[in-house]
Design a protein around this motif. Structure first.
Motif, PDB file in Angstrom:
ATOM      1  N   GLU A   1       8.771   5.877   9.652  1.00  0.00           N
ATOM      2  CA  GLU A   1       8.205   7.189   9.324  1.00  0.00           C
ATOM      3  C   GLU A   1       7.844   7.969  10.583  1.00  0.00           C
ATOM      4  O   GLU A   1       8.028   9.192  10.639  1.00  0.00           O
ATOM      5  N   LEU A   2       7.356   7.281  11.601  1.00  0.00           N
ATOM      6  CA  LEU A   2       7.007   7.982  12.843  1.00  0.00           C
ATOM      7  C   LEU A   2       8.259   8.452  13.580  1.00  0.00           C
ATOM      8  O   LEU A   2       8.250   9.528  14.185  1.00  0.00           O
ATOM      9  N   LEU A   3       9.311   7.675  13.526  1.00  0.00           N
ATOM     10  CA  LEU A   3      10.557   8.104  14.166  1.00  0.00           C
ATOM     11  C   LEU A   3      11.120   9.356  13.487  1.00  0.00           C
ATOM     12  O   LEU A   3      11.770  10.180  14.133  1.00  0.00           O
ATOM     13  N   GLU A   4      10.857   9.504  12.193  1.00  0.00           N
ATOM     14  CA  GLU A   4      11.336  10.684  11.479  1.00  0.00           C
ATOM     15  C   GLU A   4      10.620  11.958  11.932  1.00  0.00           C
ATOM     16  O   GLU A   4      11.114  13.064  11.699  1.00  0.00           O
ATOM     17  N   MET A   5       9.495  11.820  12.604  1.00  0.00           N
ATOM     18  CA  MET A   5       8.750  12.981  13.092  1.00  0.00           C
ATOM     19  C   MET A   5       9.483  13.696  14.232  1.00  0.00           C
ATOM     20  O   MET A   5       9.147  14.836  14.568  1.00  0.00           O
ATOM     21  N   ASP A  34      11.531   7.690  29.385  1.00  0.00           N
ATOM     22  CA  ASP A  34      12.333   6.646  28.752  1.00  0.00           C
ATOM     23  C   ASP A  34      12.009   6.610  27.259  1.00  0.00           C
ATOM     24  O   ASP A  34      10.847   6.458  26.868  1.00  0.00           O
ATOM     25  N   ARG A  35      13.012   6.752  26.441  1.00  0.00           N
ATOM     26  CA  ARG A  35      12.800   6.745  24.990  1.00  0.00           C
ATOM     27  C   ARG A  35      12.214   5.410  24.524  1.00  0.00           C
ATOM     28  O   ARG A  35      11.427   5.364  23.580  1.00  0.00           O
ATOM     29  N   ARG A  36      12.580   4.341  25.227  1.00  0.00           N
ATOM     30  CA  ARG A  36      12.054   3.028  24.834  1.00  0.00           C
ATOM     31  C   ARG A  36      10.543   2.968  25.015  1.00  0.00           C
ATOM     32  O   ARG A  36       9.855   2.245  24.282  1.00  0.00           O
ATOM     33  N   ASN A  37      10.023   3.727  25.960  1.00  0.00           N
ATOM     34  CA  ASN A  37       8.578   3.758  26.158  1.00  0.00           C
ATOM     35  C   ASN A  37       7.879   4.404  24.966  1.00  0.00           C
ATOM     36  O   ASN A  37       6.798   3.973  24.546  1.00  0.00           O
ATOM     37  N   ILE A  38       8.506   5.446  24.401  1.00  0.00           N
ATOM     38  CA  ILE A  38       7.957   6.066  23.191  1.00  0.00           C
ATOM     39  C   ILE A  38       7.990   5.078  22.024  1.00  0.00           C
ATOM     40  O   ILE A  38       7.038   5.000  21.233  1.00  0.00           O
ATOM     41  N   LEU A  39       9.060   4.330  21.910  1.00  0.00           N
ATOM     42  CA  LEU A  39       9.150   3.342  20.829  1.00  0.00           C
ATOM     43  C   LEU A  39       8.042   2.305  20.948  1.00  0.00           C
ATOM     44  O   LEU A  39       7.422   1.932  19.943  1.00  0.00           O
ATOM     45  N   ARG A  40       7.777   1.856  22.168  1.00  0.00           N
ATOM     46  CA  ARG A  40       6.689   0.890  22.367  1.00  0.00           C
ATOM     47  C   ARG A  40       5.344   1.511  22.010  1.00  0.00           C
ATOM     48  O   ARG A  40       4.480   0.861  21.414  1.00  0.00           O
ATOM     49  N   PHE A  41       5.166   2.767  22.382  1.00  0.00           N
ATOM     50  CA  PHE A  41       3.934   3.477  22.055  1.00  0.00           C
ATOM     51  C   PHE A  41       3.755   3.577  20.542  1.00  0.00           C
ATOM     52  O   PHE A  41       2.675   3.277  20.007  1.00  0.00           O
ATOM     53  N   LEU A  42       4.800   3.968  19.846  1.00  0.00           N
ATOM     54  CA  LEU A  42       4.707   4.117  18.392  1.00  0.00           C
ATOM     55  C   LEU A  42       4.509   2.766  17.710  1.00  0.00           C
ATOM     56  O   LEU A  42       3.821   2.683  16.676  1.00  0.00           O
ATOM     57  N   GLU A  43       5.080   1.724  18.259  1.00  0.00           N
ATOM     58  CA  GLU A  43       4.845   0.383  17.713  1.00  0.00           C
ATOM     59  C   GLU A  43       3.375   0.002  17.830  1.00  0.00           C
ATOM     60  O   GLU A  43       2.805  -0.611  16.917  1.00  0.00           O
ATOM     61  N   LYS A  44       2.752   0.361  18.951  1.00  0.00           N
ATOM     62  CA  LYS A  44       1.320   0.098  19.122  1.00  0.00           C
ATOM     63  C   LYS A  44       0.502   0.902  18.112  1.00  0.00           C
ATOM     64  O   LYS A  44      -0.480   0.401  17.545  1.00  0.00           O
ATOM     65  N   VAL A  45       0.905   2.149  17.910  1.00  0.00           N
ATOM     66  CA  VAL A  45       0.205   2.994  16.937  1.00  0.00           C
ATOM     67  C   VAL A  45       0.274   2.367  15.551  1.00  0.00           C
ATOM     68  O   VAL A  45      -0.734   2.265  14.832  1.00  0.00           O
ATOM     69  N   TYR A 103       0.826  -1.195   0.000  1.00  0.00           N
ATOM     70  CA  TYR A 103       0.000   0.000   0.000  1.00  0.00           C
ATOM     71  C   TYR A 103       0.868   1.255   0.000  1.00  0.00           C
ATOM     72  O   TYR A 103       1.968   1.251   0.534  1.00  0.00           O
ATOM     73  N   PRO A 104       0.368   2.326  -0.587  1.00  0.00           N
ATOM     74  CA  PRO A 104       1.101   3.604  -0.520  1.00  0.00           C
ATOM     75  C   PRO A 104       1.327   3.991   0.930  1.00  0.00           C
ATOM     76  O   PRO A 104       0.462   3.779   1.789  1.00  0.00           O
ATOM     77  N   LYS A 105       2.469   4.584   1.202  1.00  0.00           N
ATOM     78  CA  LYS A 105       2.820   4.903   2.582  1.00  0.00           C
ATOM     79  C   LYS A 105       1.856   5.901   3.215  1.00  0.00           C
ATOM     80  O   LYS A 105       1.719   5.948   4.426  1.00  0.00           O
ATOM     81  N   ASP A 106       1.190   6.711   2.414  1.00  0.00           N
ATOM     82  CA  ASP A 106       0.294   7.710   2.979  1.00  0.00           C
ATOM     83  C   ASP A 106      -1.063   7.140   3.374  1.00  0.00           C
ATOM     84  O   ASP A 106      -1.897   7.840   3.937  1.00  0.00           O
ATOM     85  N   ILE A 107      -1.280   5.849   3.075  1.00  0.00           N
ATOM     86  CA  ILE A 107      -2.487   5.171   3.546  1.00  0.00           C
ATOM     87  C   ILE A 107      -2.226   4.547   4.915  1.00  0.00           C
ATOM     88  O   ILE A 107      -3.067   4.581   5.802  1.00  0.00           O
ATOM     89  N   ALA A 131       0.936  12.336  16.996  1.00  0.00           N
ATOM     90  CA  ALA A 131       1.184  11.657  18.274  1.00  0.00           C
ATOM     91  C   ALA A 131       2.677  11.483  18.507  1.00  0.00           C
ATOM     92  O   ALA A 131       3.175  11.677  19.622  1.00  0.00           O
ATOM     93  N   ALA A 132       3.400  11.129  17.455  1.00  0.00           N
ATOM     94  CA  ALA A 132       4.850  10.965  17.576  1.00  0.00           C
ATOM     95  C   ALA A 132       5.522  12.293  17.913  1.00  0.00           C
ATOM     96  O   ALA A 132       6.402  12.355  18.787  1.00  0.00           O
ATOM     97  N   ILE A 133       5.121  13.362  17.241  1.00  0.00           N
ATOM     98  CA  ILE A 133       5.704  14.681  17.496  1.00  0.00           C
ATOM     99  C   ILE A 133       5.460  15.108  18.942  1.00  0.00           C
ATOM    100  O   ILE A 133       6.367  15.586  19.632  1.00  0.00           O
ATOM    101  N   ALA A 134       4.232  14.945  19.409  1.00  0.00           N
ATOM    102  CA  ALA A 134       3.898  15.342  20.776  1.00  0.00           C
ATOM    103  C   ALA A 134       4.710  14.541  21.791  1.00  0.00           C
ATOM    104  O   ALA A 134       5.227  15.094  22.765  1.00  0.00           O
TER     105      ALA A 134
END
Length: 309
Positions: free
Chosen positions: A17-21, A154-165, A7-11, A122-125
């Motif tokens: 991509e979230l880490l790049e935010m 903890d940065r790892r907590n953000i990574l887990r959050f973004l993985e859930k997203v 699928y196109p990445k914008d879908i 969400a990633a930016i915030a």
């Protein structure tokens, strides 16, 4: 889970991509710079205290109730008026980022889906709060379940959050039947149990299915916390194409005569009326509603938000 490569990445979005935010986190500000707290997402904030703190702030006239240990005797002797020293102390402001990844977010008419934009915000915030040294956690709302990560510094907590997203975002292709009202109520209960006071609560959604329960929740949260609503919309939700077309989902399809000017006008007016009603209710509770769309780039929209606050 969807194979995102099909699928196109914008879908759909991805963890990469979230880490790049993170590169946008340094510039975001959701509150007037005229205030002592520079930003609702500014993390640590200064509060004036009568007594001992971390940093000396000013000397002012003594008022009844001030700690006598903070009297500045040198200034008092020189001016013949009792003066006291005021200190400032940095107080922690943990944050909870609540992001909607339910079916109503899986829509985008031309550029990206609302769910992708919400995930990016969400990633930016989350990165913004972490950069300020505060704890940050997250809640991901799906159609049948919710994921909750308690705030941690903890940065790892953000990574887990973004993985859930990302996981919930990619599940949207499955088009499961929903019982969103029950999920929403469960979400509000979880958040209320988690948030105590002096929190920052950022809720990112299209708010299509907001209800009296959501309004009551926001009102209660606002008493002892900062609450920010970020609404993601798509232009076609207000302005339908001036042509005949078929719209639908996995269960229902409907033919729409967009060439009918009266229909287009009614559609736009209904959208504006709902939006104005929602914003008015939030204004009554002093909750800012920041708006983003699926067409403009995130950096362009962040600049506009900064100009408005």
């Amino acid at each position: 889970m969807a194979d995102q490569d099909k699928y196109p990445k914008d879908i759909f979005t991805s963890l990469k991509e979230l880490l790049e935010m993170e590169r946008f986190a340094h510039s975001i500000r959701f509150q007037s710079s005229k205030k002592k707290v520079k930003s609702v997402l500014g993390g640590k904030h200064a509060s004036k205290l009568r007594g001992r703190g971390l940093d000396f702030e000013e000397v002012r006239n003594y008022v009844q109730g001030d700690d006598i240990r903070n009297i500045d005797w040198k200034v008092t002797a020189r001016t013949k008026v009792t003066h006291t020293r005021v200190f400032s102390e940095e107080k922690e402001k943990p944050a909870l980022v609540v992001v909607d990844q339910s079916r109503s977010m899986f829509f985008g008419s031309s550029q990206r889906t609302k769910s992708v934009v919400a995930a990016e915000l969400a990633a930016i915030a989350a990165f913004k709060v972490l950069k300020q040294g505060d704890r940050v956690g997250g809640v991901v709302i799906a159609d049948e379940e919710i994921d909750v990560l308690k705030p941690k510094r903890d940065r790892r907590n953000i990574l887990r959050f973004l993985e859930k997203v990302v996981s919930r975002n990619q599940e949207l292709i499955e088009g499961k039947p929903t019982n969103f009202d029950d999920v929403l109520k469960a979400t509000l209960t979880k958040v209320q149990n988690l948030v105590t006071h002096d929190y920052l609560v950022v809720v990112i959604s299209d708010f299509h299915r907001y209800s009296p329960e959501v309004i009551q929740f926001a009102s209660r949260m606002k008493h002892h916390n900062d609450v920010v609503f970020i609404q993601v919309t798509d232009p076609m939700e207000r302005d339908i194409p001036a042509t005949k077309f078929v719209a639908g989902d996995t269960a229902t399809q409907i033919a729409i005569d967009g060439a009918n000017a009266k229909l287009r006008k009614h559609f736009s007016e209904a959208f504006d009326s709902d939006l104005d009603s929602f914003k008015l209710q939030m204004k009554m509770h002093r909750i800012p509603v920041l708006q983003f769309d699926t067409v403009q780039s995130i950096d362009q929209q962040l600049k506009k938000v900064l100009e408005q606050v």
